[in-house]
Write a protein that holds these residues in place. Sequence first.
Motif: not given
Length: 375
Positions: A253-281
Amino acid sequence: MTGVLLNHRAEGSGSAPPLLLGPSLGTSYALWDEVAPELSAAHRVVRWDLPGHGGSAAGLIGPGATVGDLADLVIALADALGIGRFAYAGVSLGGAVGLELAVRYPRRVSSLAVICSSAHFGGAKAWEERAALVRSEGLAELARSADSRWFTPGFTVPELVRDHRDADPGAYAACCDALAAFDLRDRLARIGAPTLLVAGREDPATPPAHLREIADAVPGAGLVEIPGASHLAPAERPEAVLTALRAHFGGDAVGGTRVRREVLGDAHVDRAQARQTPFTARFQDFVSRYAWGEVWTDPTLSRRERSMITLTALVAHGHHGELALHVRAARRNGLTPEEIGAVLLQTAVYCGVPAANSAFATAQRVLAEEPDGPV
Protein backbone atom coordinates in the motif's frame (compact mmCIF):
# COMPACT_ATOMS: atom_id res chain seq x y z
CA MET A 1 34.00 -24.41 -10.12
CA THR A 2 32.59 -25.34 -13.51
CA GLY A 3 30.89 -23.13 -16.06
CA VAL A 4 27.51 -24.81 -15.49
CA LEU A 5 24.70 -22.67 -14.13
CA LEU A 6 22.58 -23.56 -11.13
CA ASN A 7 19.47 -25.49 -12.07
CA HIS A 8 16.47 -23.23 -11.77
CA ARG A 9 12.79 -22.76 -12.52
CA ALA A 10 11.32 -19.46 -13.73
CA GLU A 11 7.68 -18.48 -13.26
CA GLY A 12 5.67 -15.34 -13.97
CA SER A 13 5.96 -12.58 -16.54
CA GLY A 14 9.42 -11.90 -17.89
CA SER A 15 8.74 -8.17 -17.57
CA ALA A 16 7.71 -8.34 -13.90
CA PRO A 17 10.13 -7.38 -11.10
CA PRO A 18 12.58 -10.28 -10.54
CA LEU A 19 12.45 -12.27 -7.30
CA LEU A 20 15.03 -15.02 -6.64
CA LEU A 21 14.23 -17.79 -4.13
CA GLY A 22 16.95 -19.84 -2.42
CA PRO A 23 16.57 -23.29 -0.79
CA SER A 24 17.68 -24.87 2.47
CA LEU A 25 20.48 -27.41 2.70
CA GLY A 26 19.18 -30.84 1.67
CA THR A 27 16.18 -29.56 -0.29
CA SER A 28 15.49 -28.58 -3.89
CA TYR A 29 13.51 -25.67 -5.24
CA ALA A 30 10.43 -27.80 -4.46
CA LEU A 31 10.68 -26.18 -1.02
CA TRP A 32 8.88 -23.22 -2.62
CA ASP A 33 6.12 -25.20 -4.35
CA GLU A 34 3.32 -23.77 -2.19
CA VAL A 35 4.58 -20.18 -2.33
CA ALA A 36 6.32 -19.48 -5.65
CA PRO A 37 3.25 -19.82 -7.93
CA GLU A 38 1.41 -17.22 -5.86
CA LEU A 39 4.37 -14.83 -5.84
CA SER A 40 4.67 -15.19 -9.61
CA ALA A 41 1.40 -13.27 -10.05
CA ALA A 42 3.36 -10.07 -9.39
CA HIS A 43 7.01 -11.13 -9.90
CA ARG A 44 9.34 -12.91 -12.28
CA VAL A 45 10.15 -15.68 -9.81
CA VAL A 46 13.36 -17.68 -10.25
CA ARG A 47 13.97 -20.47 -7.75
CA TRP A 48 17.25 -22.35 -7.85
CA ASP A 49 18.86 -25.58 -6.61
CA LEU A 50 22.02 -25.80 -4.54
CA PRO A 51 24.93 -27.64 -6.19
CA GLY A 52 24.36 -31.39 -6.07
CA HIS A 53 20.70 -30.86 -5.09
CA GLY A 54 17.71 -31.22 -7.39
CA GLY A 55 18.99 -30.65 -10.90
CA SER A 56 22.15 -28.65 -10.16
CA ALA A 57 25.52 -30.17 -11.01
CA ALA A 58 27.54 -31.40 -8.03
CA GLY A 59 30.75 -30.06 -9.54
CA LEU A 60 29.71 -26.44 -9.05
CA ILE A 61 31.39 -26.50 -5.62
CA GLY A 62 33.98 -28.61 -3.85
CA PRO A 63 35.62 -29.08 -0.44
CA GLY A 64 36.24 -25.82 1.40
CA ALA A 65 33.42 -24.00 -0.36
CA THR A 66 32.05 -20.79 1.18
CA VAL A 67 28.70 -19.06 1.22
CA GLY A 68 30.41 -16.42 -0.89
CA ASP A 69 30.99 -19.06 -3.57
CA LEU A 70 27.27 -19.83 -3.57
CA ALA A 71 26.43 -16.13 -3.80
CA ASP A 72 28.70 -15.88 -6.84
CA LEU A 73 26.79 -18.75 -8.46
CA VAL A 74 23.51 -16.91 -7.88
CA ILE A 75 24.94 -13.76 -9.48
CA ALA A 76 26.13 -15.84 -12.45
CA LEU A 77 22.62 -17.23 -12.82
CA ALA A 78 21.07 -13.76 -12.65
CA ASP A 79 23.54 -12.49 -15.24
CA ALA A 80 22.76 -15.38 -17.58
CA LEU A 81 19.03 -14.63 -17.29
CA GLY A 82 19.54 -10.94 -17.98
CA ILE A 83 18.52 -9.96 -14.45
CA GLY A 84 20.32 -6.95 -13.04
CA ARG A 85 18.66 -5.86 -9.80
CA PHE A 86 16.44 -8.34 -7.97
CA ALA A 87 14.57 -9.06 -4.76
CA TYR A 88 15.70 -12.16 -2.90
CA ALA A 89 14.29 -14.58 -0.33
CA GLY A 90 16.07 -17.64 1.04
CA VAL A 91 15.62 -20.32 3.68
CA SER A 92 18.43 -21.44 6.03
CA LEU A 93 21.54 -21.79 3.82
CA GLY A 94 19.58 -19.98 1.10
CA GLY A 95 18.97 -17.17 3.60
CA ALA A 96 22.69 -16.99 4.40
CA VAL A 97 23.30 -16.64 0.66
CA GLY A 98 20.88 -13.71 0.68
CA LEU A 99 22.78 -11.99 3.48
CA GLU A 100 26.04 -12.53 1.60
CA LEU A 101 24.53 -11.12 -1.58
CA ALA A 102 23.26 -8.03 0.23
CA VAL A 103 26.73 -7.38 1.68
CA ARG A 104 28.87 -8.21 -1.36
CA TYR A 105 26.53 -7.09 -4.15
CA PRO A 106 24.49 -4.25 -2.62
CA ARG A 107 23.60 -2.74 -5.98
CA ARG A 108 22.06 -6.00 -7.16
CA VAL A 109 19.73 -6.70 -4.20
CA SER A 110 16.67 -4.43 -4.13
CA SER A 111 15.11 -6.08 -1.08
CA LEU A 112 15.79 -9.12 1.05
CA ALA A 113 13.89 -11.71 3.10
CA VAL A 114 15.81 -14.15 5.31
CA ILE A 115 13.74 -17.11 6.49
CA CYS A 116 14.64 -19.57 9.27
CA SER A 117 18.31 -18.71 8.93
CA SER A 118 21.16 -17.07 10.79
CA ALA A 119 24.20 -14.83 10.47
CA HIS A 120 26.17 -17.76 11.93
CA PHE A 121 25.27 -21.41 12.39
CA GLY A 122 26.59 -22.35 15.80
CA GLY A 123 30.28 -22.64 15.05
CA ALA A 124 32.34 -24.82 12.77
CA LYS A 125 32.66 -28.10 14.73
CA ALA A 126 29.18 -29.59 14.21
CA TRP A 127 29.24 -28.80 10.48
CA GLU A 128 32.73 -30.17 10.03
CA GLU A 129 31.61 -33.39 11.75
CA ARG A 130 28.51 -33.61 9.55
CA ALA A 131 30.60 -33.04 6.41
CA ALA A 132 32.98 -35.83 7.41
CA LEU A 133 30.07 -38.17 8.17
CA VAL A 134 28.40 -37.56 4.82
CA ARG A 135 31.63 -37.98 2.91
CA SER A 136 32.24 -41.35 4.54
CA GLU A 137 28.69 -42.77 4.85
CA GLY A 138 26.46 -40.86 2.44
CA LEU A 139 23.12 -39.24 3.19
CA ALA A 140 20.71 -42.10 3.84
CA GLU A 141 21.07 -42.09 7.63
CA LEU A 142 20.94 -38.29 7.89
CA ALA A 143 17.83 -38.15 5.70
CA ARG A 144 16.02 -40.46 8.14
CA SER A 145 16.12 -37.72 10.77
CA ALA A 146 15.08 -34.93 8.38
CA ASP A 147 11.49 -34.71 9.62
CA SER A 148 12.53 -34.04 13.22
CA ARG A 149 15.02 -31.36 12.13
CA TRP A 150 12.75 -29.68 9.59
CA PHE A 151 9.15 -29.93 10.76
CA THR A 152 6.91 -29.92 13.81
CA PRO A 153 5.84 -33.41 15.01
CA GLY A 154 3.44 -35.17 12.66
CA PHE A 155 4.20 -33.02 9.61
CA THR A 156 6.29 -34.06 6.62
CA VAL A 157 6.82 -33.36 2.93
CA PRO A 158 7.98 -36.66 1.40
CA GLU A 159 9.36 -35.01 -1.74
CA LEU A 160 11.71 -32.84 0.31
CA VAL A 161 12.90 -35.80 2.38
CA ARG A 162 13.56 -37.64 -0.88
CA ASP A 163 15.54 -34.64 -2.16
CA HIS A 164 17.67 -34.86 0.99
CA ARG A 165 18.35 -38.56 0.50
CA ASP A 166 19.13 -38.13 -3.21
CA ALA A 167 21.50 -35.16 -2.93
CA ASP A 168 25.11 -35.67 -3.94
CA PRO A 169 27.12 -36.42 -0.75
CA GLY A 170 30.20 -34.51 -1.89
CA ALA A 171 28.24 -31.36 -2.78
CA TYR A 172 26.19 -31.63 0.41
CA ALA A 173 29.40 -31.89 2.43
CA ALA A 174 30.82 -28.85 0.61
CA CYS A 175 27.69 -26.92 1.62
CA CYS A 176 28.39 -28.00 5.21
CA ASP A 177 31.90 -26.58 4.79
CA ALA A 178 30.31 -23.30 3.74
CA LEU A 179 28.05 -23.23 6.81
CA ALA A 180 31.00 -24.07 9.08
CA ALA A 181 32.92 -21.03 7.86
CA PHE A 182 29.98 -18.61 7.74
CA ASP A 183 29.78 -15.73 10.22
CA LEU A 184 28.45 -12.43 8.97
CA ARG A 185 27.63 -10.81 12.30
CA ASP A 186 30.27 -8.10 12.03
CA ARG A 187 28.99 -7.04 8.58
CA LEU A 188 25.23 -6.99 9.10
CA ALA A 189 25.13 -3.23 9.66
CA ARG A 190 26.39 -2.78 6.08
CA ILE A 191 23.16 -4.19 4.59
CA GLY A 192 21.21 -1.36 3.02
CA ALA A 193 18.44 -3.29 1.25
CA PRO A 194 15.02 -3.32 2.93
CA THR A 195 15.19 -6.52 4.96
CA LEU A 196 12.59 -8.83 6.47
CA LEU A 197 13.44 -11.65 8.88
CA VAL A 198 10.99 -14.56 9.17
CA ALA A 199 11.37 -16.98 12.08
CA GLY A 200 9.64 -20.29 12.71
CA ARG A 201 8.66 -20.19 16.35
CA GLU A 202 9.25 -23.96 16.70
CA ASP A 203 12.54 -23.99 14.77
CA PRO A 204 15.30 -25.85 16.69
CA ALA A 205 17.98 -25.27 14.04
CA THR A 206 17.77 -21.48 13.74
CA PRO A 207 15.47 -20.40 16.57
CA PRO A 208 13.83 -16.94 16.60
CA ALA A 209 16.72 -15.51 18.63
CA HIS A 210 18.98 -15.93 15.58
CA LEU A 211 16.59 -13.89 13.42
CA ARG A 212 16.18 -11.27 16.14
CA GLU A 213 19.96 -10.90 16.20
CA ILE A 214 19.93 -10.06 12.48
CA ALA A 215 16.93 -7.75 12.83
CA ASP A 216 18.68 -5.83 15.60
CA ALA A 217 21.79 -5.33 13.49
CA VAL A 218 20.40 -4.55 10.02
CA PRO A 219 19.20 -0.94 9.80
CA GLY A 220 15.41 -0.72 9.49
CA ALA A 221 14.86 -4.48 9.36
CA GLY A 222 11.54 -6.05 10.29
CA LEU A 223 10.85 -9.37 12.01
CA VAL A 224 7.93 -11.79 11.75
CA GLU A 225 7.58 -14.93 13.90
CA ILE A 226 5.33 -17.68 12.57
CA PRO A 227 3.61 -19.89 15.15
CA GLY A 228 3.48 -23.59 14.37
CA ALA A 229 6.42 -23.44 11.97
CA SER A 230 9.71 -25.26 12.34
CA HIS A 231 12.77 -24.93 10.09
CA LEU A 232 11.15 -25.15 6.65
CA ALA A 233 8.41 -22.58 7.13
CA PRO A 234 7.54 -22.14 3.40
CA ALA A 235 6.60 -25.84 3.27
CA GLU A 236 4.89 -26.09 6.66
CA ARG A 237 3.17 -22.69 6.86
CA PRO A 238 3.05 -21.42 3.27
CA GLU A 239 0.09 -19.07 3.80
CA ALA A 240 1.84 -17.20 6.61
CA VAL A 241 5.11 -16.98 4.68
CA LEU A 242 3.28 -15.81 1.56
CA THR A 243 1.49 -13.06 3.49
CA ALA A 244 4.77 -11.79 4.93
CA LEU A 245 6.61 -11.88 1.59
CA ARG A 246 3.81 -10.18 -0.34
CA ALA A 247 3.74 -7.33 2.13
CA HIS A 248 7.53 -6.98 1.99
CA PHE A 249 8.23 -7.41 -1.72
CA GLY A 250 5.48 -5.74 -3.61
CA GLY A 251 1.93 -4.74 -4.17
CA ASP A 252 2.34 -2.83 -0.96
CA ALA A 253 0.00 0.00 0.00
CA VAL A 254 2.85 2.42 0.72
CA GLY A 255 4.40 2.08 -2.74
CA GLY A 256 0.96 2.03 -4.37
CA THR A 257 -0.06 5.24 -2.63
CA ARG A 258 3.09 6.96 -3.92
CA VAL A 259 2.30 6.00 -7.53
CA ARG A 260 -1.36 6.95 -7.04
CA ARG A 261 -0.29 10.42 -5.90
CA GLU A 262 2.10 10.81 -8.83
CA VAL A 263 -0.60 9.92 -11.37
CA LEU A 264 -3.79 11.37 -9.83
CA GLY A 265 -2.34 14.17 -7.76
CA ASP A 266 -2.10 14.84 -4.03
CA ALA A 267 -5.42 16.67 -3.84
CA HIS A 268 -7.42 13.70 -5.13
CA VAL A 269 -5.67 11.16 -2.92
CA ASP A 270 -6.02 13.44 0.12
CA ARG A 271 -9.76 13.73 -0.52
CA ALA A 272 -10.11 9.97 -0.94
CA GLN A 273 -8.26 9.32 2.31
CA ALA A 274 -10.27 11.96 4.15
CA ARG A 275 -13.51 10.25 3.06
CA GLN A 276 -12.27 6.82 4.10
CA THR A 277 -14.38 5.02 6.69
CA PRO A 278 -14.08 1.61 8.35
CA PHE A 279 -16.56 0.42 5.71
CA THR A 280 -14.38 1.57 2.76
CA ALA A 281 -10.92 1.06 4.26
CA ARG A 282 -10.38 -2.42 2.82
CA PHE A 283 -11.43 -1.24 -0.65
CA GLN A 284 -9.02 1.71 -0.51
CA ASP A 285 -6.26 -0.66 0.57
CA PHE A 286 -7.15 -2.99 -2.33
CA VAL A 287 -6.98 -0.11 -4.82
CA SER A 288 -3.59 1.04 -3.49
CA ARG A 289 -2.08 -2.44 -3.40
CA TYR A 290 -3.44 -3.94 -6.62
CA ALA A 291 -4.25 -1.14 -9.09
CA TRP A 292 -1.45 1.22 -8.09
CA GLY A 293 1.06 -1.04 -6.32
CA GLU A 294 1.06 -3.81 -8.94
CA VAL A 295 -0.61 -2.90 -12.24
CA TRP A 296 0.52 0.73 -12.62
CA THR A 297 4.07 -0.16 -11.55
CA ASP A 298 4.49 -2.95 -14.11
CA PRO A 299 7.23 -1.65 -16.46
CA THR A 300 5.78 -3.45 -19.51
CA LEU A 301 3.78 -0.33 -20.40
CA SER A 302 4.70 3.29 -19.87
CA ARG A 303 2.42 5.58 -17.89
CA ARG A 304 1.54 7.40 -21.12
CA GLU A 305 0.36 4.13 -22.64
CA ARG A 306 -1.57 3.23 -19.50
CA SER A 307 -3.33 6.60 -19.59
CA MET A 308 -4.43 6.06 -23.19
CA ILE A 309 -5.80 2.60 -22.37
CA THR A 310 -7.55 3.91 -19.27
CA LEU A 311 -9.21 6.78 -21.14
CA THR A 312 -10.53 4.36 -23.76
CA ALA A 313 -11.93 1.96 -21.15
CA LEU A 314 -13.64 4.76 -19.24
CA VAL A 315 -15.28 6.10 -22.43
CA ALA A 316 -16.47 2.60 -23.33
CA HIS A 317 -18.19 2.18 -19.99
CA GLY A 318 -19.47 5.74 -19.67
CA HIS A 319 -17.61 6.50 -16.43
CA HIS A 320 -17.49 10.26 -16.95
CA GLY A 321 -16.45 11.17 -13.40
CA GLU A 322 -13.47 8.85 -13.59
CA LEU A 323 -12.81 10.08 -17.14
CA ALA A 324 -12.35 13.64 -15.90
CA LEU A 325 -9.97 12.40 -13.24
CA HIS A 326 -7.91 10.47 -15.79
CA VAL A 327 -7.81 13.28 -18.33
CA ARG A 328 -5.95 15.22 -15.63
CA ALA A 329 -3.81 12.13 -14.97
CA ALA A 330 -3.04 11.81 -18.68
CA ARG A 331 -1.70 15.35 -18.70
CA ARG A 332 0.53 14.51 -15.71
CA ASN A 333 1.73 11.44 -17.57
CA GLY A 334 2.84 13.55 -20.54
CA LEU A 335 -0.04 13.38 -23.02
CA THR A 336 -0.73 16.60 -24.90
CA PRO A 337 -4.30 17.87 -25.43
CA GLU A 338 -3.94 16.86 -29.08
CA GLU A 339 -3.01 13.30 -28.11
CA ILE A 340 -5.93 13.09 -25.70
CA GLY A 341 -8.21 14.30 -28.52
CA ALA A 342 -6.79 11.63 -30.84
CA VAL A 343 -7.51 8.93 -28.24
CA LEU A 344 -11.10 10.14 -27.88
CA LEU A 345 -11.53 10.26 -31.65
CA GLN A 346 -10.41 6.63 -31.79
CA THR A 347 -13.11 5.78 -29.26
CA ALA A 348 -15.72 7.24 -31.61
CA VAL A 349 -14.91 4.40 -34.03
CA TYR A 350 -14.91 1.53 -31.53
CA CYS A 351 -17.10 2.76 -28.64
CA GLY A 352 -19.64 4.81 -30.61
CA VAL A 353 -20.18 8.46 -31.47
CA PRO A 354 -22.54 9.22 -28.53
CA ALA A 355 -19.97 7.88 -26.05
CA ALA A 356 -17.19 9.89 -27.68
CA ASN A 357 -19.40 13.00 -27.79
CA SER A 358 -19.86 12.88 -24.01
CA ALA A 359 -16.17 12.15 -23.55
CA PHE A 360 -15.13 15.16 -25.63
CA ALA A 361 -17.41 17.38 -23.56
CA THR A 362 -15.86 16.09 -20.32
CA ALA A 363 -12.31 16.43 -21.60
CA GLN A 364 -12.96 19.93 -22.99
CA ARG A 365 -14.16 21.07 -19.57
CA VAL A 366 -11.14 19.55 -17.78
CA LEU A 367 -8.59 20.92 -20.23
CA ALA A 368 -10.17 24.38 -20.04
CA GLU A 369 -9.34 24.39 -16.32
CA GLU A 370 -5.59 24.31 -17.07
CA PRO A 371 -3.59 27.48 -16.34
CA ASP A 372 -3.07 28.14 -20.05
CA GLY A 373 -6.81 28.35 -20.63
CA PRO A 374 -9.16 26.56 -23.07
CA VAL A 375 -7.80 24.33 -25.76
